[in-house]
Design an enzyme around this catalytic site. Sequence first.
Site, short mmCIF file in Angstrom:
data_model
loop_
_atom_site.label_atom_id
_atom_site.label_comp_id
_atom_site.label_asym_id
_atom_site.label_seq_id
_atom_site.Cartn_x
_atom_site.Cartn_y
_atom_site.Cartn_z
CE LYS A 79 29.36 -37.69 74.79
NZ LYS A 79 28.46 -38.41 74.35
CB SER A 154 26.38 -36.42 71.36
OG SER A 154 26.43 -37.78 72.51
CB SER A 178 26.30 -40.82 71.63
OG SER A 178 25.44 -39.61 71.26
N1 GLN Z 1 21.27 -38.72 68.51
C1 GLN Z 1 20.56 -39.22 69.71
C2 GLN Z 1 20.06 -37.93 70.30
O1 GLN Z 1 20.42 -37.02 70.07
C3 GLN Z 1 21.43 -40.05 70.41
C4 GLN Z 1 22.24 -39.35 71.42
C5 GLN Z 1 23.27 -40.13 72.32
O2 GLN Z 1 23.35 -41.24 72.31
N2 GLN Z 1 23.76 -39.40 73.42
O3 GLN Z 1 19.36 -38.12 71.27
#
Ligand code: GLN
Length: 485
Positions: A79, A154, A178
């Site tokens: 990532k 994400s 995420s």
């Molecule tokens: N969707 C959540 C956010 O936007 C979690 C994102 C993540 O785990 N990086 O904060």
Amino acid sequence: MAELNWLSIQEAHSQLTSRQISSVELTQACLDRIDAVEDRVQSFLTLTPEIALAQAEEADRMLAAGEGGPLTGVPVQIKDVMCTEGVLTTCASRMLENFVPVYNATAVERIISRGAVMLGKGNMDEFAMGSSCENSAFHPTRNPWDLERVPGGSSGGAAASVAAGEAIYALGSDTGGSVRQPAALCGVVGLKPTYGLVSRYGLIAFASSLDQIGPVGRTVADCALVLNAIAGHDPRDATSVTREPKDYYAGLGRDIKGLRLGVPEEYFTDGIEPGTRKAVEEAVSTLEGLGASVRPVSLPTTRYALACYYIIAPSECSANLARYDGVKYGYSYQDTDDMWEAMEKTREYGFGPEVTRRVMLGTYALSSGYYDAYYLKAQQARTLIRQDFDRVFQEVDALVTPTSPVTAFKIGEKTGDPVQMYLIDVCTLPVNIAGLPGLSVPCGFSEGLPVGMQLIGPHFSEETLLRTAHAYETATQWSKARAAI
Ligand code: GLN
């Protein structure tokens, strides 16, 4: 050579060590697959085929000398939130579109030093803020099960690359879901380790008290193998725990007879899509059939988790992202002599709308006069949420919930309403708030789209979660299903 790109780490390792295949062949199979499908999936931000092939040759040398381990010679996507030495690391942001780190994140270093083959960097929501990969400043990623739909986020690139047969596994990061949520939406396995088990050194910070790196793989065993490589103390991360990591792979074959599982009622209420509910309920019966005892439990503070997260995460993000002022890192607006204007323009151009929203929310929540009402309250709620989990873990060994209340949604469907997007993580973010480990494993389909079951356990119970998920996976066929792309 048939479909090497679809092997699991375990299978690849056995064929590599028996010299049936070489790492160069395996890597080439992944690169060919990327050539064939990447224009549709778009799971990568940067491809590094030369590095991959050079690492594959080196891995072949290691294997020929009888060196290396389970990850040696096996291709991975990383990532783009993790620093990779000499390789562009953008965090899917225009702010870092030219950022080339001079060092590897510890987790990256640990797999590379074990002979990993890096195919490239995975797409994501900008600075890991989002649940659909649509917040990437560069392009969205598409779900291999239905190209009109999001892969989740994400770590959408991570999950999509594994589900599309481009990478054998991927490293993602999980702040509120995420790793687990995209894994669920793409029909693959994702693990978010206990906070502190995996070093955050070189992981570009979003919300430091919640962020954790975790593997995405085709099988539970693969996630255990990756965790074995990346877990463990790192003096360069003050929050990294000193306890000895376990061998997460060794215990996998053991049965789950007598395991006490809890089903929290708060995770099965309104808003959960019927097909998802059905699949998870059936999975619970399967686990019962495997010898686990199942009982209903209650975590009443769950309803505060979303609000609590959306104070704490933006607050930490507003502090962490203050460093992007055009002076030391990334994009820098030059067309002015005025320092304030330069900073303003740097941030205006460098950050996308969701990142800007979070920075503003967080700055507000931390500002004097509001701190007590918002940030302090959220921290108090955090304690209550943690205590709720502590209490149920006196009665049960692990919890079973849906990973996501819905399956993969259409691209563009939720971009107009941030709260709708935030709600996608209702089942995953309590886990980060409490610093617990959570795992998502495929448990069926709803209208042709993958559904994930989440297992949550007490701190450092990864072994139990992996063993349970492995027993479930072995008893069912879901992890074997492949997207028809
Ligand atoms: N969707 C959540 C956010 O936007 C979690 C994102 C993540 O785990 N990086 O904060």
